[in-house]
Structure formats: C-alpha cells, structure tokens
Design an enzyme around this catalytic site. Sequence first.
Site, PDB file in Angstrom:
ATOM      1  N   SER A   6      -7.088   1.909  -4.052  1.00  0.00           N
ATOM      2  CA  SER A   6      -5.877   2.475  -3.453  1.00  0.00           C
ATOM      3  C   SER A   6      -5.032   3.208  -4.481  1.00  0.00           C
ATOM      4  CB  SER A   6      -5.015   1.364  -2.851  1.00  0.00           C
ATOM      5  OG  SER A   6      -5.406   1.056  -1.563  1.00  0.00           O
ATOM      6  N   ASP A  37       1.246   4.034  -2.979  1.00  0.00           N
ATOM      7  CA  ASP A  37       0.826   5.424  -2.815  1.00  0.00           C
ATOM      8  C   ASP A  37       1.902   6.403  -3.260  1.00  0.00           C
ATOM      9  OD1 ASP A  37      -1.660   4.749  -1.859  1.00  0.00           O
ATOM     10  OD2 ASP A  37      -1.114   4.925   0.251  1.00  0.00           O
ATOM     11  N   GLU A  67       0.827  -1.208   0.000  1.00  0.00           N
ATOM     12  CA  GLU A  67       0.000   0.000   0.000  1.00  0.00           C
ATOM     13  C   GLU A  67       0.858   1.253   0.000  1.00  0.00           C
ATOM     14  OE1 GLU A  67      -2.602   2.383  -0.583  1.00  0.00           O
ATOM     15  OE2 GLU A  67      -3.514   0.454  -0.112  1.00  0.00           O
TER      16      GLU A  67
END
Length: 644
Positions: free
Chosen positions: A561, A304, A300
């Site tokens: 995400s 990002d 994650e």
Amino acid sequence: MRLSHVLLGTAAAAGVLASPTPNDYVVHERRAVLPRSWTEEKRLDKASILPMRIGLTQSNLDRGHDLLMEISDPRSSRYGQHLSVEEVHSLFAPSQETVDRVRAWLESEGIAGDRISQSSNEQFLQFDASAAEVERLLGTEYYLYTHQGSGKSHIACREYHVPHSLQRHIDYITPGIKLLEVEGVKKARSIEKRSFRSPLPPILERLTLPLSELLGNTLLCDVAITPLCISALYNITRGSKATKGNELGIFEDLGDVYSQEDLNLFFSTFAQQIPQGTHPILKAVDGAQAPTSVTNAGPESDLDFQISYPIIWPQNSILFQTDDPNYTANYNFSGFLNTFLDAIDGSYCSEISPLDPPYPNPADGGYKGQLQCGVYQPPKVLSISYGGAEADLPIAYQRRQCAEWMKLGLQGVSVVVASGDSGVEGRNGDPTPTECLGTEGKVFAPDFPATCPYLTTVGGTYLPLGADPRKDEEVAVTSFPSGGGFSNIYERADYQQQAVEDYFSRADPGYPFYESVDNSSFAENGGIYNRIGRAYPDVAAIADNVVIFNKGMPTLIGGTSAAAPVFAAILTRINEERLAVGKSTVGFVNPVLYAHPEVFNDITQGSNPGCGMQGFSAATGWDPVTGLGTPNYPALLDLFMSLP
C-alpha cells in the site's frame, strides 16, 4: 479452486440435460462446483418471470491491445498519441452485426422483437421471459438456491447453451451460473487493504525530542521512513508545478476514510511546505463519504495521502471514495472496483453485475440514487492499494475489467496497483486455510487485480538496519512477503518476455511448473506455478517502517500500500514536466520501463515465501519479488522527457 467453477467456451456439452438442445448449441458457461455456502433447492416454477440480460461481446479488443502497445512503445512513431474518450467508446462498442445476430436468434426462438431492448450503453440486450421460455432458449434448468448463512434465495442454473455461431457475440447471460454474494452475512473479506500498522520502535518511543527534530535528517531512515527518506532513496527533488487536470487520483473503499486532522498533523511535522487544511478533491462514488473524524480514520487512506502529498506538492490529489457506508461497513461482495469504473466510464456501466454492490441500495441508510455512470473524468495517474486473490473471481469478470484498464491506457492514464502482502499465496477464505491452490494447497495463488497486463504493479522493499538511504541498497521486504509471481489467467506480456526469460536463465527457482491460459491446464504435471503467465510485479518501492499519523498519533505502517502511491506520485511529477513542454502524459508505462531497466535501482536480495515454500528470489535484473527495482527519479525523468 474458484477459477475452475467457470468454464468458458467449452466445445461441447458434458452430461445429460433435462431439456435437449439442438446439435449446433454449445455450453457457454458452466459451474463445475457449487460453492459451499449455497444449497441447490427446487426447480424454479416455469411461470416465473425472469429479467434476462445478454452481455454483448465488445468489438476490437485485440485491436485495442495492439494499439495500446503501439502508442506505449518508445520505439514507435505513434508513441504518446492517446485516444479521446469518444474514440475509445466508438472503437469497442459491440458491432451492429453482433446486435443484429443475437436479436435475430431471440426472435427466431419466439421472443418477439417488441419485447427486446438495448441498454443505453449499448452493451446489453434485455427482455423479460418466463422460466419455461428461457429454459427452452438456453437448454438449461433454473433452480432456487439458498444461502446457508442468511437463508436468502437466488435463481441460477448449472450451465447454459447458446448457438455455436453466436458464441463470439455473447459475453455472458444473467440470470446465469453466478450466485450472488449475500448482504449482511459476516465472512472473511476476499478483498483487502495492502497495509498493516505496528507500534513505533522503542528508539522513537523513548526519545523526548519532537519528531520533526528527530527525523529532520536521514540518520534514522533505517528505523522510520519519512518524506525526507523517500526523497533521499529515489533522488526526488521538490516539486514546483501544478498543471490543472494532472492531479493524482487515489482510490479508496471498504470504509477506509482519511482524517483531515491526521493530514494536518503530518504536514506540520514532516511537510511544512504544505499548508494546513490542504485536502484531496473528493469525487464520491455511489454515496461514499469523506473525510471522517480522527477517531475513525482509516490507516490506508491516511497512508496514501501522507506518503504521496510531499512528492507531488504543489499539485493536489483527487479522492475517489467508493461505495456507500452501508455496504462498506460489511463488504460482502466478491466483486471489486467495478462501481468505480462505472463512475469514470459510462460505456462500462451496468446495473446487472451479480458480484458488485447494487444501487439504489434498499437497506436502511443506503444510497438511494441510481448507480453513477460516467460522471467523472479519469485522472492521468491512478493509485490503487487494494486487491485480493485472482482465484476468487470468474475469468470473464476479470477479463472484462482488465479490458477496461486497457481502455484507460489508450486515453493516456497510468494505473498503478499494489502487488499484495502475502508473497506467492492468495488470501482470505477459499480455497484452503493456507490460501494456496490445488488439492493439497501447494500451488501458488496470484493476485487480483495485479496480474492484469495493462496495470503497473508495485512490490515492496525496505531499508535494512544501519543502511544509509543515500548510498545503500534496499532489499525485498521481510516483515511480510511482497506479492509476486505469475497469473493463471493472462499470458506473459510481450513487453516483459525477455526480462522474464533472463530471470529464468539466471535464477530459475527449480519448482515444477505448468503452462496455462485462462486456467486451461492448471497444476498439470504437479506444477505449482504458471511458467507462461503474466509476471508481476513490474517495479518496487519502499513498503515498511513508514511513519504516518493515524487517529491523531504517529505510527509505523507497512505494506505494498505504501509502495503503490510512491510510484504513482513519481509518475505524476514526470507528467508535470512533460505537460510543461507540450508533451502528452506518460500513459501506460510498462513497455518503456522494461525497455530501460537502467533507470531503476536493481534489488538483488530477498524472497517472497508462501505455500510452505521459499517462493521466488530477488535476482539481478527483473524478478517476481521486486520487479525491475526501485525508481531513480532523475533517470526516469530524463528517459520520459527524451520521448516524443
């Protein structure tokens, strides 16, 4: 379902209380169902001392909503005139009337004034009292509850009462009806990251050319999304500005931490204009740590930063890594995001929330400092790629948090969140194995925090096989269903009324529905979604087949995400251009976006199935799968540059 566990503002008490209450007292909170993991044991000894905390109702929440809509409306003469931190705190502090009336009630019931104090953030009145005193004060009974998985005990009541005249002055009281989640008990997380990994497709695995040569053009964007593909999809030019204070904020938690080695590999392969060693500015919250070793890198966090840096560079990012490693290794709290909000707003800060990690953390290796309150300035744009099911948290908890997002909007902050990766379903644990709601598990389960009307929620798309990113349309993602639907708590926002009505007139799904606010008439008449709820997502962006480096290796990743930081990065770029000519940041953007759907690439194909149904379908205009569509950066930039 969990939302039914808490009923706020009931007009009269139901059932028989062991301790009678005056006629002017009403139920303030009631737990309708005892969670399955807890057992009610014996009555609490009347001599036991309870640390009581009364949360006071904030002032001017309705006025705050109206003010945010005014300064965010492109037609308003006050557009872009954001408030300072001090102005926001002053606007929402509990009124002196609220403080005085609640204190007077306590003193009239025998709680001496010298026993009562007000918290430093002015949000609570606090005192210690015996169980006998509190039971008489609140017309309730306190019990010991035992958690079946751990054997640990907690003190709570089934319901409690307050004077009718004070209901509007009291938010909630603890100890109350809530049962703490227990540390160290293995269970399915109610909060999750919005991403998943998959192997590189065979076409990439078989090729012997370096990835930088292979993916140095847009010919394979239908197979693997790189920064070049994203630029082509949304017409994003290379950045040239880096105004101090305009760094992109990215929230991370649950032990997902980026690796600098992964960042360096990604930069050298796909974004060579970004120097090796470039890294986000760390603002650690409550003992959090970052970066980590490449072997422990979280997908994650790697995603990002790798997907957003090429868009915002030469601007930097700020990493809000949250919660100490002891908690995040096994996050067993149903609450989420509050410790982060505490850190950026001291007036929000509270040490008593029973759903969030408490600090100092008494566990071995836990963070021993005090809960961090108001230690950081909020960023101008914040990206959040985590969430859970709206049904998993009390309404009061979510409304208080949603009001905090409103306050950030008043200060000119844009908060962008992922819509979820489960279509119209919820996720994890309660209330049924299918994650859907209702007695038969057929009612759609909206997302948290995506349904808060003061957030910009981003759904997911992908580029079909054989498509050209420069001329072909994306469609709703198919490898997972993009989250979307209608809240059971919040009403449909004014800024989206016309867009949603247009959707129903063009593409009504034909499902039975109900009309509910705060879960007041949930699933009535066999309905499976709330027709008048806040509709989401607002927009969409690419969310599948994204190439990143994780644990030192190239891999594909998918999930909303990916979509959230893409849109957040675009807003950061727009802020750069506005700040360069002396204008304010864009702040809460939804009213502008819904007023100008022409600045988006409309997505008209796909759906978000779940609960044994097809879910909703993409359609012309706004839809509950891809929102208004994907961004067209030049059109968005021109629009916001035309505003004051």
